[in-house]
Design a protein around this motif. Structure first.
Motif, PDB file in Angstrom:
ATOM      1  N   ASP A 659       0.986  -1.309  -0.087  1.00  9.47           N
ATOM      2  CA  ASP A 659      -0.017   0.183   0.138  1.00  9.47           C
ATOM      3  C   ASP A 659       0.773   1.227  -0.035  1.00  9.47           C
ATOM      4  OD1 ASP A 659      -1.988   1.943   0.058  1.00  9.47           O
ATOM      5  OD2 ASP A 659      -2.703   1.385   2.169  1.00  9.47           O
ATOM      6  N   TYR A 660       1.255   1.524  -1.232  1.00  8.20           N
ATOM      7  CA  TYR A 660       2.265   2.799  -1.379  1.00  8.20           C
ATOM      8  C   TYR A 660       1.450   4.240  -1.246  1.00  8.20           C
ATOM      9  CZ  TYR A 660       5.640  -0.722  -3.056  1.00  8.20           C
ATOM     10  OH  TYR A 660       6.401  -1.739  -2.949  1.00  8.20           O
ATOM     11  N   ASP A 661       0.213   4.040  -1.326  1.00  9.21           N
ATOM     12  CA  ASP A 661      -0.494   5.633  -1.288  1.00  9.21           C
ATOM     13  C   ASP A 661      -1.377   5.604  -0.012  1.00  9.21           C
ATOM     14  OD1 ASP A 661      -2.411   3.809  -2.139  1.00  9.21           O
ATOM     15  OD2 ASP A 661      -2.960   4.607  -4.096  1.00  9.21           O
ATOM     16  N   GLY A 662      -1.291   4.830   0.697  1.00  8.50           N
ATOM     17  CA  GLY A 662      -2.041   5.013   1.885  1.00  8.50           C
ATOM     18  C   GLY A 662      -3.386   4.982   1.907  1.00  8.50           C
ATOM     19  N   ASP A 663      -4.319   4.069   1.036  1.00  7.46           N
ATOM     20  CA  ASP A 663      -5.847   4.180   1.092  1.00  7.46           C
ATOM     21  C   ASP A 663      -6.308   2.994   1.267  1.00  7.46           C
ATOM     22  OD1 ASP A 663      -4.827   2.483  -1.210  1.00  7.46           O
ATOM     23  OD2 ASP A 663      -6.011   3.302  -2.529  1.00  7.46           O
ATOM     24  N   GLY A 664      -5.423   1.903   2.128  1.00 11.69           N
ATOM     25  CA  GLY A 664      -5.898   0.815   2.370  1.00 11.69           C
ATOM     26  C   GLY A 664      -5.930  -0.409   1.448  1.00 11.69           C
ATOM     27  N   LYS A 665      -5.529  -0.172   0.408  1.00 11.79           N
ATOM     28  CA  LYS A 665      -5.580  -1.092  -0.632  1.00 11.79           C
ATOM     29  C   LYS A 665      -4.272  -1.520  -1.140  1.00 11.79           C
ATOM     30  CE  LYS A 665      -9.894   0.377  -2.908  1.00 11.79           C
ATOM     31  NZ  LYS A 665     -10.625   0.771  -4.018  1.00 11.79           N
ATOM     32  N   ASP A 667      -1.310  -2.097  -3.852  1.00 10.69           N
ATOM     33  CA  ASP A 667      -1.031  -1.408  -4.981  1.00 10.69           C
ATOM     34  C   ASP A 667      -0.329  -2.403  -5.850  1.00 10.69           C
ATOM     35  OD1 ASP A 667      -2.006   1.047  -4.357  1.00 10.69           O
ATOM     36  OD2 ASP A 667      -0.428   1.468  -3.368  1.00 10.69           O
ATOM     37  N   MET A 668      -0.396  -2.533  -7.024  1.00 11.00           N
ATOM     38  CA  MET A 668       0.279  -3.363  -8.137  1.00 11.00           C
ATOM     39  C   MET A 668       1.790  -2.627  -8.290  1.00 11.00           C
ATOM     40  SD  MET A 668      -2.142  -5.005 -10.809  1.00 11.00           S
ATOM     41  CE  MET A 668      -2.846  -3.443 -11.312  1.00 11.00           C
ATOM     42  N   ALA A 669       2.943  -3.417  -8.187  1.00 12.58           N
ATOM     43  CA  ALA A 669       3.962  -2.611  -8.387  1.00 12.58           C
ATOM     44  C   ALA A 669       5.027  -3.679  -8.598  1.00 12.58           C
ATOM     45  CB  ALA A 669       4.636  -1.919  -6.990  1.00 12.58           C
ATOM     46  N   PHE A 679       8.034   0.725 -10.571  1.00 11.17           N
ATOM     47  CA  PHE A 679       7.139   1.096 -11.305  1.00 11.17           C
ATOM     48  C   PHE A 679       5.682   0.663 -10.318  1.00 11.17           C
ATOM     49  CE2 PHE A 679       9.936   0.197 -14.444  1.00 11.17           C
ATOM     50  CZ  PHE A 679      10.057   1.192 -15.251  1.00 11.17           C
ATOM     51  N   ILE A 680       4.849   1.599 -10.006  1.00 10.68           N
ATOM     52  CA  ILE A 680       3.878   1.525  -8.888  1.00 10.68           C
ATOM     53  C   ILE A 680       2.494   2.192  -9.267  1.00 10.68           C
ATOM     54  CG2 ILE A 680       3.065   2.174  -6.435  1.00 10.68           C
ATOM     55  CD1 ILE A 680       6.171   2.623  -5.616  1.00 10.68           C
ATOM     56  N   ARG A 681       1.577   1.319  -9.380  1.00 11.68           N
ATOM     57  CA  ARG A 681       0.278   1.622  -9.712  1.00 11.68           C
ATOM     58  C   ARG A 681      -0.668   1.929  -8.781  1.00 11.68           C
ATOM     59  NH1 ARG A 681      -4.957   0.088 -10.880  1.00 11.68           N
ATOM     60  NH2 ARG A 681      -5.996   0.633 -13.037  1.00 11.68           N
ATOM     61  N   ASN A 682      -0.875   3.402  -8.405  1.00 10.63           N
ATOM     62  CA  ASN A 682      -1.568   3.893  -7.480  1.00 10.63           C
ATOM     63  C   ASN A 682      -3.160   3.469  -7.441  1.00 10.63           C
ATOM     64  OD1 ASN A 682       0.420   5.085  -6.093  1.00 10.63           O
ATOM     65  ND2 ASN A 682       0.293   6.881  -7.392  1.00 10.63           N
ATOM     66  N   THR A 689       3.436   5.820 -10.497  1.00 12.11           N
ATOM     67  CA  THR A 689       4.607   6.551  -9.845  1.00 12.11           C
ATOM     68  C   THR A 689       5.791   5.617 -10.117  1.00 12.11           C
ATOM     69  OG1 THR A 689       3.337   7.092  -7.820  1.00 12.11           O
ATOM     70  CG2 THR A 689       5.695   6.922  -7.487  1.00 12.11           C
ATOM     71  N   GLN A 690       6.723   6.323 -10.634  1.00 16.15           N
ATOM     72  CA  GLN A 690       7.890   5.904 -11.136  1.00 16.15           C
ATOM     73  C   GLN A 690       9.100   6.203 -10.432  1.00 16.15           C
ATOM     74  OE1 GLN A 690       8.491   5.644 -15.357  1.00 16.15           O
ATOM     75  NE2 GLN A 690      10.675   5.744 -15.284  1.00 16.15           N
TER      76      GLN A 690
END
Length: 705
Positions: A659-665, A667-669, A679-682, A689-690
């Motif tokens: 969970d790189y964006d802190g939304d509780g989900k 993230d694919m990375a 390579f992170i998909r928020n 996010t790269q």
């Protein structure tokens, strides 16, 4: 009586029916055999078997004044009698019909076929819904089975023209001593009018689908995977107010659900049924030994004994017992499930409960009711805020927000249109990879050549480089001291030692646990919000776990050589579950920490990388794989059962979900060693996010492989 008696010879009883056998209790046998659905919305109704109870002396409950006062019928019930049905029995049957016609509301005739036949020496009779229907036009509750007579009423049309809504059989065997009078003076005989009232009650909808078999409780009718509950099931709760349909607490099927169904603590929580029982949820019959049929689909015998107002739909009737009133609780149950009364507003919600993770979560629930019916919505918990829809008229939507949870698992309710909506929020947990307590995972690599951890703060961008470990060590990130910050930690296979650096004071803790060939599987296996030291040994399929709170040691066999350990909280109880992915057959084997029961799912195959995570923020780990050959993530959402296939990455990439964006989900990375790029998909925005962080020899600490 003033009612015509329709007499004709009818064929054998249609569909599944409710049987009454004469041994010591009214036994209801509920069949949940998977019968093929017709047109996706119709199937035969369940089977019920009801033997009579012992002789407890004479008792009589006459019809209440709301039945006997002169008033027009609210529904019409037409009965077709089979060959040989005695005229005296028909008169008693019609008297029972008149009572039900004053208790339910329908614009359409309700058709009953009644047959008189030899059922042997151990059966009194039978009755039940010929069919059940779901997802018809006019239904108040989607994905829910209704008895066909009730479905017709809601739809406003005859959904099955020419078909009986209820099918009944009664025993002509001379061993059954019937009393056909209507005055309640049954003497030592079985009161026929009471038995007809009871069985028509089941045919009209006093029955559910829950049962216990082989130690597992289960619910639902239909063909897998399209298994749906009956409307009666929606209102079943335990003594703690938890809905039995909540699969987070009671998976279907499971030993956990079975335990509830034999707890003597199952209740019906419909608004009108509760009001009819002086504000208390009526107790259903749930003895410590499940009685297939008697259990669950009756009111409790001890709570509502012979001679009392609510005795009709209990599981036992004896000779001399006459009950000519449906009872206030049954009238409440039928109002809750949709039968009436005239002019009443029948409120329903699109769901009864919601379970989510610790992060802030917005949600909504729909109110379903006729136009002109007013309602309000209030929150009964401080962490649940209603943002819109606090009142309305007719159909509407209530929007709410659940605040972030910083403590233990918690439950709260909202009262919406007089119906209770339950929210369960899982305990606050440490975000895997969060080293600075900002609620986000940090991009982090471990460099074995120097034993250095390089952590890139997600908020400030300030980077850290701390030496902890060395060549050959395996990074084992986790919150070992319970402060909600990840601790730097390594496992050294050469000597089987774990080296943990506390984020509280920087102190060193070591544990000798495991060795060469073991796979690290650290997790919170006891639910104390601290990471436990643990390894999986593929050579013997054993998990070795050391509990952080007690130091207790456990060795559990789950899996074998070639299996990939995939621990996670798949049942949302706040504890890590043992689980393995077997690439050879693409199967996941998950052991529930609640019940110990096995769940299997075929998802993936040889060459795929298991990437479990909470991708839908429901507090449960989702089954997922990354297929490097085509760079696709295949995710099976636990909240919806829907499957996703999303392209993110490629051959040579290392999946690093978190969970790189802190939304509780989750993230694919992916981390690309060839150029040291993440390579992170928020999940909150879908944006990329790269980050360039690390190199070819570095180990991303959140890697999956």
């Amino acid at each position: 009586m003033g009612r015509p008696l329709v007499r004709s010879i009818v064929a054998a009883a249609l569909g599944a029916i409710c049987l009454i056998s004469s041994n010591n209790t009214w036994l209801q046998r509920l069949s949940v055999s998977l019968v093929a659905q017709q047109d996706g919305d119709r199937m035969p109704g369940p089977i019920i078997v009801d033997p009579p109870g012992p002789d407890t002396g004479h008792s009589y409950v006459p019809a209440s004044s709301i039945i006997t006062e002169p008033r027009p019928a609210l529904a019409t019930i037409d009965v077709t009698y089979g060959a040989g049905f005695p005229l005296a029995a028909q008169a008693a049957f019609e008297a029972a019909v008149v009572i039900w016609e004053s208790q339910i509301v329908s614009p359409l005739p309700i058709r009953v076929t009644a047959n008189w036949q030899d059922l042997g020496s151990t059966t009194l009779g039978s009755a039940g819904p010929t069919f059940v229907r779901r997802d018809f036009a006019g239904t108040t509750r989607p994905a829910t089975w209704f008895p066909i007579a009730l479905a017709d009423k809601m739809a406003g049309v005859d959904l099955d023209p020419g078909v009986a809504d209820i099918t009944a059989r009664f025993n002509s065997n001379s061993t059954v001593n019937w009393y056909f009078g209507t005055d309640g003076n049954a003497g030592a005989n079985y009161d026929f009018m009471s038995v007809v009232l009871h069985e028509l009650g089941h045919g009209l909808g006093f029955l559910g689908s829950m049962t216990v078999s082989g130690g597992l409780g289960q619910w639902g009718l239909g063909t897998a995977p399209s298994i749906f509950p009956m409307v009666y099931d929606l209102f079943a709760i335990n003594g703690s107010g938890q809905f039995l349909l909540d699969t987070t607490l009671f998976p279907n099927p499971s030993a956990a659900l079975a335990a509830q169904l034999v707890s003597n603590s199952v209740f019906f929580t419909g608004f009108n049924a509760v009001a009819a029982n002086a504000g208390f949820a009526p107790r259903l019959y749930a003895p410590i030994q499940f009685q297939s049929g008697s259990s669950y689909s009756h009111l409790d015998e001890a709570t509502y004994p012979a001679g009392t107002a609510n005795a009709l739909m209990t599981p036992s009737i004896g000779p001399g017992q006459a009950i000519h009133d449906s009872g206030p609780i049954v009238r409440g149950v039928f109002t809750d499930t949709g039968w009436g009364p005239v002019g009443s507003c029948l409120y329903a919600l699109s769901s009864a409960a919601f379970t989510t993770g610790a992060a802030t979560k917005a949600g909504s629930v729909n109110v379903v009711v006729a136009s002109g019916c007013a309602w309000t919505a209030t929150s009964n918990a401080s962490f649940i805020t209603i943002n819109a829809g606090s009142s309305g008229t007719g159909n509407g939507t209530v929007n709410y927000t659940i605040a972030a949870n910083t403590g233990a698992i918690r439950t709260g309710t909202m009262t919406i249109a007089g119906v209770t909506f339950t929210v369960t929020q899982n305990a606050a947990t440490t975000i895997t990879g969060d080293f600075d307590s900002d609620g986000r995972a940090e991009v982090t690599v471990f460099r074995p050549s120097t034993g250095t951890w390089y952590i890139r703060n997600a908020v400030t961008g300030i980077d850290q480089g701390l030496v902890w470990g060395g060549s050959g060590d395996v990074p084992v990130v986790g919150d070992y001291d319970g402060d909600r910050l990840n601790d730097m930690a390594v496992f050294r296979p050469s000597n089987g030692t774990w080296y943990l650096r506390s984020s509280i004071n920087g102190g060193l803790t070591t544990f000798l646990w495991g060795g060469v060939g073991d796979v690290t599987v650290q997790g919170d296996y006891e639910g104390d919000r601290k990471t436990d030291v643990a390894v999986f040994r593929p050579s013997n399929g054993t998990w070795y776990i050391r509990h952080s709170s007690t130091g207790a040691l456990f060795g559990l066999v789950w899996g074998g050589a070639g299996d990939v350990a995939v621990p996670g909280d798949y049942d949302a109880d706040g504890k890590t579950d043992l689980a393995v992915f077997r690439p050879s057959n693409g199967t996941w084997y998950i052991r529930s920490s609640i019940t110990g029961a096995l769940t299997t799912a075929v998802w993936g195959g040889v060459g795929d990388v298991a990437v479990p995570g909470d991708y839908d923020s429901d507090g449960r780990t989702d089954i997922a794989i990354f297929r490097a050959s085509n760079g696709t993530w295949y995710i099976r959402n636990s909240s919806t059962g829907l499957d996703e296939g999303l392209l993110w990455g490629g051959a040579g990439d290392v999946p690093v979900p978190a969970d790189y964006d802190g939304d509780g989900k989750t993230d694919m990375a992916v981390f690309r060693p060839s150029n040291g790029t993440w390579f992170i998909r928020n999940s909150s925005t879908g944006l990329l996010t790269q980050v360039v962080w690390g190199g070819g020899s570095d180990i991303p600490v959140l890697r999956r492989q």
